[in-house]
Design a protein around this motif. Structure first.
Motif, mmCIF file in Angstrom:
data_model
loop_
_atom_site.group_PDB
_atom_site.id
_atom_site.type_symbol
_atom_site.label_atom_id
_atom_site.label_comp_id
_atom_site.label_asym_id
_atom_site.label_seq_id
_atom_site.Cartn_x
_atom_site.Cartn_y
_atom_site.Cartn_z
ATOM 1 N N THR A 139 0.843 -1.196 0.000
ATOM 2 C CA THR A 139 0.000 0.000 0.000
ATOM 3 C C THR A 139 0.878 1.245 0.000
ATOM 4 O O THR A 139 1.799 1.355 0.802
ATOM 5 C CB THR A 139 -0.925 0.025 1.235
ATOM 6 N N LYS A 140 0.597 2.153 -0.884
ATOM 7 C CA LYS A 140 1.346 3.399 -0.939
ATOM 8 C C LYS A 140 0.671 4.426 -0.030
ATOM 9 O O LYS A 140 -0.510 4.738 -0.202
ATOM 10 C CB LYS A 140 1.410 3.936 -2.369
ATOM 11 N N VAL A 141 1.420 4.923 0.939
ATOM 12 C CA VAL A 141 0.893 5.903 1.892
ATOM 13 C C VAL A 141 1.539 7.255 1.603
ATOM 14 O O VAL A 141 2.765 7.361 1.530
ATOM 15 C CB VAL A 141 1.179 5.487 3.346
ATOM 16 N N ALA A 142 0.709 8.259 1.423
ATOM 17 C CA ALA A 142 1.214 9.592 1.098
ATOM 18 C C ALA A 142 0.577 10.636 2.016
ATOM 19 O O ALA A 142 -0.571 10.483 2.449
ATOM 20 C CB ALA A 142 0.926 9.939 -0.354
ATOM 21 N N PHE A 143 1.333 11.680 2.297
ATOM 22 C CA PHE A 143 0.856 12.762 3.158
ATOM 23 C C PHE A 143 0.682 14.042 2.361
ATOM 24 O O PHE A 143 1.541 14.398 1.543
ATOM 25 C CB PHE A 143 1.851 13.008 4.301
ATOM 26 N N TYR A 144 -0.448 14.726 2.591
ATOM 27 C CA TYR A 144 -0.705 16.033 1.985
ATOM 28 C C TYR A 144 -1.053 17.017 3.098
ATOM 29 O O TYR A 144 -1.957 16.757 3.892
ATOM 30 C CB TYR A 144 -1.864 15.951 0.988
ATOM 31 N N SER A 145 -0.334 18.115 3.145
ATOM 32 C CA SER A 145 -0.621 19.135 4.141
ATOM 33 C C SER A 145 -1.964 19.784 3.809
ATOM 34 O O SER A 145 -2.177 20.283 2.691
ATOM 35 C CB SER A 145 0.487 20.193 4.143
ATOM 36 N N TYR A 146 -2.867 19.776 4.784
ATOM 37 C CA TYR A 146 -4.225 20.273 4.519
ATOM 38 C C TYR A 146 -4.866 20.784 5.792
ATOM 39 O O TYR A 146 -4.916 20.094 6.810
ATOM 40 C CB TYR A 146 -5.079 19.140 3.937
ATOM 41 N N ASP A 147 -5.339 22.000 5.730
ATOM 42 C CA ASP A 147 -6.098 22.614 6.820
ATOM 43 C C ASP A 147 -7.529 22.762 6.318
ATOM 44 O O ASP A 147 -7.776 23.463 5.324
ATOM 45 C CB ASP A 147 -5.499 23.981 7.160
ATOM 46 N N VAL A 148 -8.471 22.115 6.988
ATOM 47 C CA VAL A 148 -9.852 22.111 6.498
ATOM 48 C C VAL A 148 -10.506 23.488 6.535
ATOM 49 O O VAL A 148 -11.569 23.682 5.939
ATOM 50 C CB VAL A 148 -10.732 21.119 7.288
ATOM 51 N N THR A 149 -9.883 24.450 7.213
ATOM 52 C CA THR A 149 -10.470 25.784 7.288
ATOM 53 C C THR A 149 -10.077 26.676 6.113
ATOM 54 O O THR A 149 -10.494 27.840 6.059
ATOM 55 C CB THR A 149 -10.078 26.483 8.601
ATOM 56 N N VAL A 150 -9.309 26.156 5.161
ATOM 57 C CA VAL A 150 -8.944 26.961 3.996
ATOM 58 C C VAL A 150 -10.189 27.197 3.141
ATOM 59 O O VAL A 150 -11.179 26.463 3.242
ATOM 60 C CB VAL A 150 -7.844 26.276 3.155
ATOM 61 N N PRO A 151 -10.170 28.200 2.267
ATOM 62 C CA PRO A 151 -11.321 28.447 1.392
ATOM 63 C C PRO A 151 -11.596 27.251 0.476
ATOM 64 O O PRO A 151 -10.706 26.450 0.182
ATOM 65 C CB PRO A 151 -10.890 29.676 0.573
ATOM 66 N N LEU A 152 -12.831 27.156 0.029
ATOM 67 C CA LEU A 152 -13.233 26.064 -0.853
ATOM 68 C C LEU A 152 -12.331 25.974 -2.082
ATOM 69 O O LEU A 152 -11.997 24.876 -2.536
ATOM 70 C CB LEU A 152 -14.690 26.267 -1.279
ATOM 71 N N SER A 153 -11.931 27.108 -2.616
ATOM 72 C CA SER A 153 -11.085 27.112 -3.817
ATOM 73 C C SER A 153 -9.769 26.383 -3.579
ATOM 74 O O SER A 153 -9.252 25.699 -4.481
ATOM 75 C CB SER A 153 -10.807 28.551 -4.265
ATOM 76 N N LYS A 154 -9.212 26.503 -2.359
ATOM 77 C CA LYS A 154 -7.958 25.821 -2.047
ATOM 78 C C LYS A 154 -8.174 24.306 -1.938
ATOM 79 O O LYS A 154 -7.309 23.515 -2.346
ATOM 80 C CB LYS A 154 -7.377 26.365 -0.741
ATOM 81 N N SER A 155 -9.305 23.908 -1.391
ATOM 82 C CA SER A 155 -9.618 22.478 -1.330
ATOM 83 C C SER A 155 -9.734 21.902 -2.730
ATOM 84 O O SER A 155 -9.254 20.797 -3.012
ATOM 85 C CB SER A 155 -10.938 22.252 -0.567
ATOM 86 N N LYS A 156 -10.339 22.659 -3.626
ATOM 87 C CA LYS A 156 -10.481 22.194 -5.007
ATOM 88 C C LYS A 156 -9.128 22.091 -5.700
ATOM 89 O O LYS A 156 -8.896 21.162 -6.483
ATOM 90 C CB LYS A 156 -11.402 23.135 -5.784
#
Length: 334
Positions: A139-156
């Motif tokens: 299984t390939k495990v990868a990490f992505y830095s992500y803060d759920v409070t960012v604007p919707l555009s950043k999530s996209k």
């Protein structure tokens, strides 16, 4: 349109859906459309009414349009893709997967052989990623830095990057959460808005109406969504909002191809509730009181969580309590 007017008059009173008095003036056409008698309008059957509202007045328009655009073929393809295990060989995103429950659940997930496990988290813990990778090198495990409070555009933007690399994602687990009723705006932003934005962002790639293949969403809620704790009403309300959002997602599955279910933990021994602030300091000793209440470990919660994922049941309300998994039959509007 009449049914939408009916919906505008539905109000929540003492946990029961009722009509306001003006509803009775909407005429026989509404009664016929909803298939209820005058007597029933005085004391409605809420589940039937809500289903009619959704399916007759809104959803059917999308379903019919989608059908003529070839959604039937999407459904067939999605069914063939989803047959078999819900974890093995799949591409999974786990938002906030490095916390207590999250990390133990990730351990259980990688043992079941997903193709890729992508962890979105604001916490960068390389040792945790290394541990997960060693548990199952296939299984390939990868990490992505992500803060759920960012604007919707950043999530996209982040999901655009992910889909360009992996092409498909099969399961999204929304697990971000805080418990601190002194931080009202942040509690709502993390616990509710973040879940909604991440879900909204992935719909660009999953939605049948966008020629997507569909997908599965597991939203981590809490038993406090339907058994609120008065010491932390903001936290409970935020989880109730996620719970309601998840129910709506499940009802929309025939239109979007995206199924959803809620994961509702009871008292679990994590860092989340060790040092939290109650609303207006109404419960300064709640942490000590919780320590004397029957609870479960994060490892127990994780095993139940994975069972719920493997069940893969749209609209399911899963309660995870003291190491046991139970599907709740929701009767809150009866």
């Amino acid at each position: 349109m009449n049914a939408l007017r009916v919906f505008a008059h539905i109000v929540l009173q003492h946990g029961v859906l009722r009509y306001s008095s003006t509803t009775s003036n909407l005429g026989n056409s509404v009664r016929n459309k909803l298939k209820v008698s005058s007597k029933q309008l005085a004391k409605p059957q809420p589940i039937d009414i809500l289903n009619n509202l959704c399916h007759e007045e809104r959803l059917n328009r999308h379903v019919l349009t989608a059908h003529h655009e070839g959604v039937a073929s999407h459904a067939k393809r999605r069914k063939s893709k989803s047959c078999g295990a819900a974890i093995a060989g799949k591409n999974i995103i786990f938002v906030a997967g490095l916390g207590g429950i999250g990390m133990d659940t990730c351990r259980q997930i990688v043992k079941r052989g997903p193709k890729n496990l992508l962890i979105f988290d604001r916490l960068d813990k390389p040792d945790y990623i290394t541990e997960l990778q060693k548990l199952n090198p296939k299984t390939k495990v990868a990490f992505y830095s992500y803060d759920v409070t960012v604007p919707l555009s950043k999530s996209k933007e982040l999901l655009q990057e992910v889909f360009e690399k992996y092409e498909t994602i099969d399961l999204l687990i929304n697990g971000a959460g805080i418990m601190d009723d002194h931080q009202i705006e942040k509690t709502i932003a993390v616990n509710f808005t973040g879940t909604v934005n991440t879900t909204t962002a992935i719909m660009d790639f999953w939605d049948y109406r966008n020629d997507g293949p569909g997908g599965v969403i597991a939203n981590i809620c809490s038993v406090t969504a339907f058994y609120p704790n008065c010491q932390v009403p903001v936290y409970c309300a935020s989880k109730a909002a996620v719970f309601s959002f998840t129910v709506s997602l499940a009802l929309l599955a025939p239109v979007t191809g995206v199924t959803a279910y809620s994961i509702n933990h009871s008292i679990t021994r994590t860092t989340l509730g060790q040092n939290f602030n109650s609303w207006l300091d109404v419960g300064p000793c709640i942490t000590e009181k919780l320590s004397d209440t029957p609870s479960q470990s994060t490892a127990q919660a994780a095993k139940s969580f994975v069972k719920a994922i493997e069940a893969n049941k749209n609209g399911a309300i899963w309660k995870l309590e003291q190491g046991k998994l139970e599907e709740v039959k929701w009767t809150g509007f009866n």
